[in-house]
Write a protein that holds these residues in place. Sequence first.
Motif, short mmCIF file in Angstrom:
data_model
loop_
_atom_site.label_atom_id
_atom_site.label_comp_id
_atom_site.label_asym_id
_atom_site.label_seq_id
_atom_site.Cartn_x
_atom_site.Cartn_y
_atom_site.Cartn_z
N GLY A 187 35.72 28.03 37.98
CA GLY A 187 34.93 27.47 36.99
C GLY A 187 33.37 27.86 36.67
N LEU A 188 33.00 28.31 38.13
CA LEU A 188 31.53 28.85 38.17
C LEU A 188 31.51 30.04 37.39
CD1 LEU A 188 30.48 27.81 41.98
CD2 LEU A 188 29.74 26.87 39.82
N LEU A 189 32.36 30.89 37.66
CA LEU A 189 32.35 32.32 37.11
C LEU A 189 32.72 32.31 35.61
CD1 LEU A 189 34.21 34.27 40.00
CD2 LEU A 189 31.80 34.44 39.11
N ALA A 190 33.48 31.21 35.42
CA ALA A 190 33.95 31.07 33.77
C ALA A 190 32.71 30.68 33.20
CB ALA A 190 35.01 29.96 33.69
N ARG A 191 31.76 29.73 33.81
CA ARG A 191 30.52 29.27 32.84
C ARG A 191 29.56 30.44 33.11
NH1 ARG A 191 31.83 24.21 35.92
NH2 ARG A 191 30.86 24.96 37.62
N ARG A 192 29.65 31.55 33.87
CA ARG A 192 28.71 32.59 33.80
C ARG A 192 29.05 33.74 32.92
NH1 ARG A 192 25.24 33.63 39.07
NH2 ARG A 192 24.44 31.51 39.23
N GLY A 193 30.43 33.37 32.15
CA GLY A 193 30.62 34.45 30.73
C GLY A 193 31.76 35.23 31.48
N TYR A 194 32.47 35.14 32.58
CA TYR A 194 33.55 35.91 32.82
C TYR A 194 34.85 35.31 32.57
CZ TYR A 194 30.32 38.25 36.30
OH TYR A 194 29.21 38.83 36.76
N PRO A 195 35.75 36.25 32.06
CA PRO A 195 36.96 35.86 31.74
C PRO A 195 37.77 35.10 32.67
CG PRO A 195 36.61 38.09 30.78
CD PRO A 195 35.61 37.52 31.79
N SER A 196 38.62 33.94 32.56
CA SER A 196 39.02 33.12 33.51
C SER A 196 40.16 34.09 34.38
CB SER A 196 39.87 32.03 32.87
OG SER A 196 39.14 31.09 32.28
N ALA A 197 40.93 34.84 33.67
CA ALA A 197 41.78 35.59 34.50
C ALA A 197 41.20 36.42 35.62
CB ALA A 197 42.66 36.60 33.45
N ILE A 198 40.12 37.12 35.09
CA ILE A 198 39.45 38.27 36.09
C ILE A 198 38.86 37.35 36.96
CG2 ILE A 198 37.47 39.76 36.33
CD1 ILE A 198 38.13 40.70 33.41
N ALA A 199 38.12 36.06 36.74
CA ALA A 199 37.47 35.24 37.72
C ALA A 199 38.54 34.76 38.91
CB ALA A 199 36.81 34.02 36.96
N TYR A 200 39.82 34.43 38.16
CA TYR A 200 40.84 33.99 39.19
C TYR A 200 41.14 35.27 40.13
CZ TYR A 200 45.16 32.23 41.12
OH TYR A 200 46.11 31.98 41.89
N ASN A 201 41.34 36.36 39.74
CA ASN A 201 41.62 37.49 40.63
C ASN A 201 40.67 37.86 41.39
OD1 ASN A 201 44.24 38.05 39.32
ND2 ASN A 201 43.22 39.62 37.61
N VAL A 202 39.42 37.76 40.99
CA VAL A 202 38.16 37.90 41.98
C VAL A 202 38.12 37.06 43.18
CG1 VAL A 202 35.85 38.21 42.18
CG2 VAL A 202 37.02 39.31 40.48
N VAL A 203 38.17 35.69 42.67
CA VAL A 203 38.19 34.51 43.79
C VAL A 203 39.44 34.83 44.69
CG1 VAL A 203 38.33 32.23 43.97
CG2 VAL A 203 36.85 33.07 42.33
N THR A 204 40.62 34.78 44.18
CA THR A 204 41.61 34.90 45.35
C THR A 204 41.55 36.18 46.15
OG1 THR A 204 43.16 35.84 43.54
CG2 THR A 204 43.42 33.69 43.92
N THR A 205 41.13 37.13 45.49
CA THR A 205 41.04 38.23 46.49
C THR A 205 39.97 37.99 47.48
OG1 THR A 205 41.74 39.81 44.58
CG2 THR A 205 40.64 40.90 46.20
N GLN A 206 38.91 37.55 46.97
CA GLN A 206 37.65 37.33 48.12
C GLN A 206 38.19 36.27 49.03
OE1 GLN A 206 34.90 38.90 48.42
NE2 GLN A 206 34.69 40.07 46.81
N LEU A 207 38.85 35.40 48.76
CA LEU A 207 39.58 34.26 49.82
C LEU A 207 40.34 34.75 50.51
CD1 LEU A 207 39.66 31.08 47.41
CD2 LEU A 207 37.98 31.56 49.17
N ASN A 208 41.09 35.75 50.00
CA ASN A 208 42.01 36.50 50.85
C ASN A 208 41.50 37.28 51.77
OD1 ASN A 208 44.44 35.25 49.97
ND2 ASN A 208 44.83 36.83 48.53
N ALA A 209 40.51 38.22 51.38
CA ALA A 209 39.84 38.94 52.32
C ALA A 209 38.93 38.31 53.31
CB ALA A 209 38.56 40.01 51.45
N ALA A 210 38.39 37.21 52.86
CA ALA A 210 37.64 36.34 53.93
C ALA A 210 38.65 35.65 54.84
CB ALA A 210 36.65 35.53 53.17
N ASN A 211 39.96 35.81 54.59
CA ASN A 211 40.96 35.07 55.50
C ASN A 211 40.64 33.42 55.33
OD1 ASN A 211 43.18 35.23 56.60
ND2 ASN A 211 42.24 35.87 58.78
N PHE A 212 40.35 32.98 54.14
CA PHE A 212 39.92 31.53 54.00
C PHE A 212 41.12 30.77 54.04
CE2 PHE A 212 39.48 27.89 51.18
CZ PHE A 212 38.37 27.22 51.65
N VAL A 213 41.03 29.71 55.07
CA VAL A 213 42.26 28.85 54.87
C VAL A 213 41.45 27.28 55.34
CG1 VAL A 213 44.26 28.03 56.28
CG2 VAL A 213 43.65 30.39 56.14
N ALA A 214 41.54 26.70 54.28
CA ALA A 214 40.81 25.09 54.39
C ALA A 214 41.88 24.22 55.18
CB ALA A 214 40.39 24.94 53.32
#
Length: 135
Positions: A16-43
């Motif tokens: 949502g933050l990236l979409a408000r900055r003008g990025y397409p939702s599909a690209i924003a989703y791919n970037v976020v999930t890739t970054q979360l995976n790279a950071a080994n994010f598990v909440a």
Amino acid sequence: MSPNLDREATTRRLVGLLARRGYPSAIAYNVVTTQLNAANFVADTRDRADETPVGAASSQPRRSQLASSTAAEVDDEHTRATELVRSKLRTLPRNLDHTKATQRLVGLLARRGFSASTAYAVVKAELSDAARGID
């Protein structure tokens, strides 16, 4: 991010933050999930059993893919910033002080969500081109 958010809520919020900055939702989703995976994010502790070690060989392809997608995004961001600055330069008064023009243009890009380094680099390049008479 709040530490009590699960992965889905975190993903939704960041997309949502990236979409408000003008990025397409599909690209924003791919970037976020890739970054979360790279950071080994598990909440959630239930997901920690499926977690792979940080130094595992399986993380190498992700990193190289992330580097190439990040470079493309930086180029796209630079292009969008350049277009905004060029369109604004056409409407600025010709007798405007160089410092004031820089402040106005960097402020414009900052309000649109561009990083400071991108904003200053683009504005410096475009003002020098405009001073030489290149359009």
